[in-house]
Design an enzyme around this catalytic site. Structure first.
Site, PDB file in Angstrom:
ATOM      1  N   CYS A  85      -5.345   4.716  -0.420  1.00  0.00           N
ATOM      2  CA  CYS A  85      -6.098   4.107  -1.521  1.00  0.00           C
ATOM      3  C   CYS A  85      -7.504   4.676  -1.674  1.00  0.00           C
ATOM      4  O   CYS A  85      -8.138   4.493  -2.715  1.00  0.00           O
ATOM      5  CB  CYS A  85      -6.185   2.594  -1.314  1.00  0.00           C
ATOM      6  N   SER A 134       3.036   3.167  -0.865  1.00  0.00           N
ATOM      7  CA  SER A 134       1.672   2.651  -0.831  1.00  0.00           C
ATOM      8  C   SER A 134       0.761   3.817  -0.469  1.00  0.00           C
ATOM      9  O   SER A 134       0.290   3.937   0.655  1.00  0.00           O
ATOM     10  CB  SER A 134       1.546   1.520   0.201  1.00  0.00           C
ATOM     11  N   SER A 142      -3.295  -4.496   4.869  1.00  0.00           N
ATOM     12  CA  SER A 142      -1.958  -5.032   4.649  1.00  0.00           C
ATOM     13  C   SER A 142      -1.765  -5.481   3.202  1.00  0.00           C
ATOM     14  O   SER A 142      -2.659  -5.401   2.367  1.00  0.00           O
ATOM     15  CB  SER A 142      -1.720  -6.201   5.602  1.00  0.00           C
TER      16      SER A 142
END
Length: 329
Positions: A8, A5, A314
């Site tokens: 971002c 992940s 999350s």
């Protein structure tokens, strides 16, 4: 298996979109650099990022690396709503497996907007046709291109349905979208994810100053609604665009509160808005929407603000769990 992940911020549509030139992408590019040189490659990969990653140079480099290493992969743009969860949280996902047969549902060069075991006709009807296309069926109004029937000042060029009331800064299209979502019986009602109202809930009620300043910008939902907007890390601290707020006075009609409210004095406005009893969703309720088990909790020393920040960064547990199940299956 490698679960990734990457940061971002380089890919968010509201940010600078630095992409591969953003220093925060360096760790991800380093992984891509060393992956082909590993003596033993991982059998499986799962990657998550924000909507916007699918049109980035970093994503293109990822796909090139996976092809070089012999991975079969499939991309998705998924929101929890496709699993019947009343929360919009559109995210990019990629699953990949090494040196095996392609996925039975694999659509090369296309991004799927539903899970492969859902209705196949709907799956391929909603898939993104080209590599950087929009997954329009899953996007909120803020994520779609401007509608030709909507003016630049957010006013509508269409006439409203008879008897409908349009909130300030809300378009006809947005009103219709909310109505459609709340009438979609395939999605659960918010009340299934809420805590019981008690005295401790008073700390979550919106401050009077926020009510006056942001009343027309709030996304207000009732327990019987089947929708809520994406909760961000700024929820509970900032008001605009950080997530829905809950109307706990369920018998009060929004229209009766907001109609002609701009003509009222400040004190009268506040009295009207207060009748809605608006509060933030609690961290536990957001965790419920994210799919965290009931035994999940935060340490006592973690503040409410910190809880919101963690939950805002999350993932939805159910979405990720289903993808892992598909990947390993």
């Amino acid at each position: 298996m490698i679960l990734m992940s990457p940061p971002c911020q380089p890919f968010t549509r509201l940010g600078l979109q630095g992409d591969v030139s953003d220093p925060r992408t360096k760790s991800f590019l380093y992984i891509l650099d060393i992956l082909p040189r590993l003596q033993k490659l991982p059998k499986f990969l799962l990657l998550e990022n924000v909507k916007g990653f699918e049109s980035s140079s970093a994503r293109n480099e990822l796909l090139r690396t996976l092809a070089t290493c012999g991975f079969k992969y499939q991309e998705f743009l998924l929101s929890p709503t496709c699993l019947g969860i009343p929360n919009s949280r559109l995210r990019y996902f990629l699953i990949a497996k090494l040196h095996q047969e392609p996925f039975s549902f694999q659509a090369p060069g296309q991004i799927l907007t539903r899970f492969p075991d859902q209705d196949l006709e709907d799956l391929f009807k909603d898939k993104v046709i080209d590599k950087v296309g929009e997954a329009s069926s899953s996007l909120s109004s803020e994520e779609k291109n401007l509608d030709p029937d909507i003016g630049p000042d957010c006013s509508s060029k269409k006439s409203l349905p008879k008897g409908a009331f349009l909130f300030k800064l809300e378009t006809v299209k947005e009103m219709e979208r909310k109505h459609d979502q709340d009438n979609d019986s395939s999605i659960q009602m918010l009340k299934d994810f809420l805590e019981e109202e008690n005295e401790e809930m008073s700390q979550y009620f919106l401050p009077l100053k926020s009510l006056l300043r942001y009343a027309f910008l709030l996304d207000i939902v009732k327990p019987t609604c089947r929708r809520s907007t994406c909760f961000t890390k700024g929820y509970g601290h900032y008001v605009e665009g950080t997530g829905s707020v809950l109307q706990t006075a369920v018998d009060v009609q929004l229209e009766s509160v907001f109609k002609h409210i701009e003509d009222l004095a400040e004190e009268e406005k506040l009295m009207k808005l207060s009748t809605l009893k608006l509060r933030y969703f609690t961290p536990r309720e957001i965790a419920n929407l994210h799919g965290f088990p009931l035994e999940f909790g935060f340490p006592d020393k973690v503040t409410i603000k910190q809880c919101y920040r963690l939950l805002g960064n999350s993932l939805n547990v159910h979405v990720v769990a289903k993808l892992i199940s598909i990947l390993l299956g």
